[in-house]
Design a protein around this motif. Sequence first.
Motif, short mmCIF file in Angstrom:
data_model
loop_
_atom_site.label_atom_id
_atom_site.label_comp_id
_atom_site.label_asym_id
_atom_site.label_seq_id
_atom_site.Cartn_x
_atom_site.Cartn_y
_atom_site.Cartn_z
N GLN A 147 -1.15 5.34 3.82
CA GLN A 147 -0.83 3.94 3.56
C GLN A 147 0.33 3.42 4.40
OE1 GLN A 147 -3.18 2.65 2.26
NE2 GLN A 147 -4.10 4.45 1.31
N ARG A 185 0.81 -1.22 0.00
CA ARG A 185 0.00 0.00 0.00
C ARG A 185 0.85 1.27 0.00
NH1 ARG A 185 -5.31 -0.77 3.80
NH2 ARG A 185 -5.18 1.49 3.75
N GLY A 203 -3.59 1.47 -2.26
CA GLY A 203 -2.63 2.46 -1.82
C GLY A 203 -2.76 3.77 -2.55
#
Length: 540
Positions: A484, A77, A140
């Motif tokens: 993220q 991510r 992400g």
Amino acid sequence: MSVHEISSGIVARAEGLDRNTKRTVFAAALGTVFEWYDFFIYGSLAAFFSTLFFPKGNETAALLAALATFGAGFVLRPFGAIVFGRLGDLVGRKKTFLVTMLVMGLATAAIGLLPTYESIGWAAPALLVALRLLQGLAVGGEFGGAVTYVAEHADHNHRGLTTSWIQITATLGLFLSLLVIVLCRSSMSPEAFASWGWRLPFVGSIVLLVLSLYIRLKLHESPVFQEMKAQGKGSKNPIAETLGDSRNLRLIMVAIFGVVAGQAVIWYTGHFYSLYFMTTTLKMTHDQANFYLLIALTLGTPFFLFFGWLSDRIGRKWIVVTGCALSAFLIMPLFQALGTYGNPTLAEFRAKTSVTLAGNDCDHDQSFVGQLFSPQATTDCQKAKALLTARAVPYTVKTDAEPLRVQVNGGEAKSYNEAELLAALTATGLPDPKAPVQPNGPAVIGILFCLVFLATMVYGPLGALLVELFPVRIRYSGVSVALQLGNGWIGGFAPFVATAVVIATGNIFGGLWYTVAFAGLTAVIGALLLPETRGRDLNS
């Protein structure tokens, strides 16, 4: 202020949005709901996947591997944030999250077509991890783009409420995944669901992908981004400017440890670990746990909007900091109450039972990595721990030079024998694993609602706060990287870390200290370093 006044205020604020903004929020939020559905459908079935994609022989290690695979979706991510954040700041918000949606949808559908471990062996979990990594890469870049896009369409007086519609999407995606699973399980036999029915929620996401792409193709680019490009103020290298500039890097670190880390562990503990805890530790059926969580989500989800609205009135910072501080104090007692009311018979047994394992093989494979990559119990101590963990029996472990011995309630220490250990535990009141669990439903729902409420408190204002924190030149990149790194590497592994700690220590509540620590740390750092951002000009 009364509930009626609060709800009237939220409605009035929503009515204050112009038609174009409402359409933008709806389209962006709906697409993000579907993308979170794709990402979370695996998490909702993680305990079930442990029996399909990992070798049999150690239920606890298989569950740990399934949870680690769930966490694998979070590994990429931050890299997705870097890749798609750069694109979002260079070519535009809209085009970028169209790409992330396509990657997510195709990876999700592919999971529904995977052969199981029984068919192709270790290739099955390897392919599963690869697809989870692709999902992580996509999400992400998705969420930071969506919240940035919506915030740049909203006026400063409504920004908290407007972006809270994006904050709500993760919970709605989880809600949708649970609802689809409940409908699939209720429409077929358990055998059919285990054989092929579990694939339907994944393959069926193709329909959501097509619908989402159609809706988002009708959106226009963010006006703030268009103005920035027209004035030639865009960044030529957003990632280098985000991570290479000391001021911007400081903003990233403050965002992660002053708000996102706490939000992440609180959200994933309340939404996912609670689900695993109810099914694997408290032995509720999946239908029971899903039903209770669905009701709690229904009751708690509107508070995302409430706290977004409230942040427009009193500011964002102290709502988030207070939510993190409350969570640090309340997470442990809430889960202890969940243990008591979720399975009263098991709670009574645990209160009067203690087991000690002592032996020369109890120091083998105690690390997280050792547990993860030893899917089958090989030593007597591993076998005893797997048996006790699977039945939520509390135990302590000691290492010495003698072969493994087991001591129950301070009695005579005996050589390990599974049948004898089970007989001794049954004599002290161990519930029959086949006996139906009789939870106190209203109490369980109330506890789950409290967990969801805490998540809404820290998550509702988060989108507006992060968007306002970063300058427009690097906004997509900054918001995405902060979100993220905090959610992907800190929050996403919360269920795995908590479960691993439980297996290592024999304390079913031991893993919650991970959440408590990060929630408390975030409250302190946020109080000291996080600025108030309400009302900032997004063109700067």
